[in-house]
Design a protein around this motif. Structure first.
Motif, PDB file in Angstrom:
ATOM      1  N   LEU A 406       0.731  -1.198   0.016  1.00  0.00           N
ATOM      2  CA  LEU A 406       0.107   0.199   0.109  1.00  0.00           C
ATOM      3  C   LEU A 406       0.822   1.111   0.011  1.00  0.00           C
ATOM      4  O   LEU A 406       1.934   1.208   0.563  1.00  0.00           O
ATOM      5  CB  LEU A 406      -1.043   0.015   0.983  1.00  0.00           C
ATOM      6  N   HIS A 407       0.506   2.340  -0.622  1.00  0.00           N
ATOM      7  CA  HIS A 407       1.275   3.484  -0.633  1.00  0.00           C
ATOM      8  C   HIS A 407       0.724   4.069   0.784  1.00  0.00           C
ATOM      9  O   HIS A 407       0.165   3.572   1.621  1.00  0.00           O
ATOM     10  CB  HIS A 407       0.420   4.443  -1.737  1.00  0.00           C
ATOM     11  N   GLU A 408       1.534   5.170   1.088  1.00  0.00           N
ATOM     12  CA  GLU A 408       1.498   5.823   2.220  1.00  0.00           C
ATOM     13  C   GLU A 408      -0.005   6.278   2.699  1.00  0.00           C
ATOM     14  O   GLU A 408      -0.672   6.684   2.048  1.00  0.00           O
ATOM     15  CB  GLU A 408       2.381   6.980   2.424  1.00  0.00           C
ATOM     16  N   ALA A 409      -0.073   5.913   4.131  1.00  0.00           N
ATOM     17  CA  ALA A 409      -1.578   6.126   4.528  1.00  0.00           C
ATOM     18  C   ALA A 409      -1.455   6.147   6.125  1.00  0.00           C
ATOM     19  O   ALA A 409      -0.569   5.486   6.587  1.00  0.00           O
ATOM     20  CB  ALA A 409      -2.451   5.231   4.071  1.00  0.00           C
ATOM     21  N   PRO A 410      -2.230   7.095   6.658  1.00  0.00           N
ATOM     22  CA  PRO A 410      -2.311   6.899   8.119  1.00  0.00           C
ATOM     23  C   PRO A 410      -2.481   5.722   8.721  1.00  0.00           C
ATOM     24  O   PRO A 410      -3.372   5.001   8.058  1.00  0.00           O
ATOM     25  CB  PRO A 410      -3.477   7.855   8.557  1.00  0.00           C
ATOM     26  N   ASP A 411      -2.025   5.395   9.639  1.00  0.00           N
ATOM     27  CA  ASP A 411      -1.946   3.952  10.523  1.00  0.00           C
ATOM     28  C   ASP A 411      -3.301   3.560  10.771  1.00  0.00           C
ATOM     29  O   ASP A 411      -4.058   2.489  10.408  1.00  0.00           O
ATOM     30  CB  ASP A 411      -1.338   3.931  11.661  1.00  0.00           C
TER      31      ASP A 411
END
Ligand code: HSE
Length: 440
Positions: A406-411
């Protein structure tokens, strides 16, 4: 030459290691610091217990008070571990104004601020180099070597047991339980192993590292922790295929400048298994070895590597503290090395849910038309981008692994999306997810 009397509490693995190291290098230490450290007494649980190095019987007692309260004893080592007797030992010695050297990260994690305050009240010091990464002088490096730096990132492989298990799982494609059982038989893992494999030992150490790096005490309950139980050979194999190695990391990271507000430094402080690029030096740290990667705003990237546990490596750190303590006693320095000097910036530990990272996800799904689309739709609605997908070829209707990067995303967003995905009827096991740390 001036002589200082040492009272030792704990004569097991580390304690007997210190006793032996003082026999071996006591004269060297004396020549270097101008003070001879003389062991006066050693308190042990049992006189007869086996210990890796012998301690002559004339030194031994089973009453720790006889050691700590002996008016001739000027320095005390606490090497018993745990948080009950150890706490009493440390507090009693500090109240008597005696410097204490400890290797006890669990004690510091639970009661650090109270113990440091006690030391200050009684005009003495508590020394703890041996509490983090055994023989690696990382606390001295942070406190003294990097005194002119802001530590913008620190990544640590700080638990040898976990690193040993993960190394063997990777090399042998063996499952966690098998390797753990063998590691216990060979003496590389404790029984019970929970403190290590559930990440709590790493959490204690990461808390100490974070507190020293940022000059603010960071309590353990601010540090999100995940252990290594969930990792399977399949995860290690797919991670390798994607160019990554899985390591249990202690992470202390200053988050992006734009997130600064009201003069606070937003910090990520956490412990979890992460994918690190296989060509990064941390990925090459194998077996029981520890390593700490520190990035300073002046110095740039640095790396510290060595044995994080064991009788001799830990004794090396205790000797270093003994030298400091002896010099402090001779010079009458009450607070030459205050434990935690408040930094110029306030620190805010950002909840893990708000930390942004890339993710590796492994799902067990039924191989049938539309499955990928349904999963992608959940991520899409959560505004989480999929960077790549691997699905080994299987037979229609079978359960197959589905790997997503997955690309960057909030946890928190990833966690909620995976909760929704876990409820889809085509998903046949709880989703497995590891964060990706590019270490750049
Ligand atoms: N149990 C720890 C480890 C060593 O496995 O690294 C003591 O902190």
């Amino acid at each position: 030459m001036e002589v200082l009397n040492l009272g030792m509490v704990g004569g097991g693995t580390v304690g007997s290691g210190v006793f032996h190291a003082l026999q071996q290098n006591g004269a060297l230490l004396a020549a270097r610091i101008g003070i001879r450290i003389h062991v006066r007494k050693v308190a042990v649980k049992s006189v007869e217990e086996p210990r890796p190095y012998p301690i002559p019987r004339r030194f031994l007692t089973t009453n720790w008070r006889e050691v700590v309260e002996d008016p001739q004893v000027q320095l005390v080592t606490e090497l018993v571990g745990g948080t009950t007797v150890a706490r009493e030992v440390v507090e009693t010695a500090l109240r008597l104004g005696k410097p204490v050297i400890t290797a006890n990260k669990a004690l510091l994690s639970a009661h650090g601020p109270a113990l440091f305050a006690e030391a200050e009240r009684h005009g003495t010091n508590l020394y703890f180099e041996a509490s983090v990464c055994g023989g690696i002088p990382i606390l001295k490096a942070l406190r003294e070597g990097f005194v002119g730096n802001r530590v913008t990132a620190l990544y640590g492989i700080v638990n040898g047991t976990c690193n040993y298990i993960l190394t063997r799982m990777t090399q042998e494609r063996a499952d966690f339980q098998t390797v753990l059982r063998e590691a216990q038989q060979e003496g590389y893992a404790e029984t019970p192993p929970d403190l290590d494999i559930d990440g709590h030992d790493a959490q204690h150490k990461t808390g100490i590292l974070a507190s020293l790096a940022h000059g603010h005490w960071i309590p353990a309950d601010y540090i999100a922790v995940e252990g290594i139980r969930a990792i399977t050979p399949l995860d290690l194999q797919f991670a390798a295929q994607l160019g990554y190695t899985i390591k249990l990391l202690g992470i202390v990271k200053q988050l992006k400048e734009r997130a600064r507000h009201q003069g606070e430094v937003p910090l990520q402080v956490s412990v979890y298994p992460a994918l690190v690029p296989s060509d990064h030096v941390l990925a090459r740290v194998q077996g029981v070895y520890n390593a700490v990667f520190v990035r300073g705003d002046v110095v740039g990237d640095t790396l510290f590597y060595g044995r994080g546990a064991g009788k001799d490596a830990t004794a090396s750190a205790v000797l270093s503290d003994l030298a400091d303590a002896a010099l402090d006693v001779r010079l009458g320095t009450r607070r030459r090395r205050p434990a935690f000097v408040k930094g110029p910036d306030a620190v805010r530990v950002v909840p893990l849910d708000d930390v942004v990272s890339r993710s590796f996800v492994r799902l067990s799904v039924i191989d049938q038309p539309g499955v990928l689309a349904r999963i992608a739709a959940v991520f899409g609605r959560a505004r989480i981008g999929i960077a790549s997908v691997i699905q080994p070829e299987g037979h229609t209707g079978e359960v197959v692994p589905l790997i997503l990067m997955l690309h960057e995303a909030p946890d928190g967003a990833v966690r909620k999306a995976l909760d929704r995905i876990a409820r889809l009827p085509v998903v046949k096991a709880p989703p497995v997810r590891f964060r990706v740390e590019s270490l750049t």
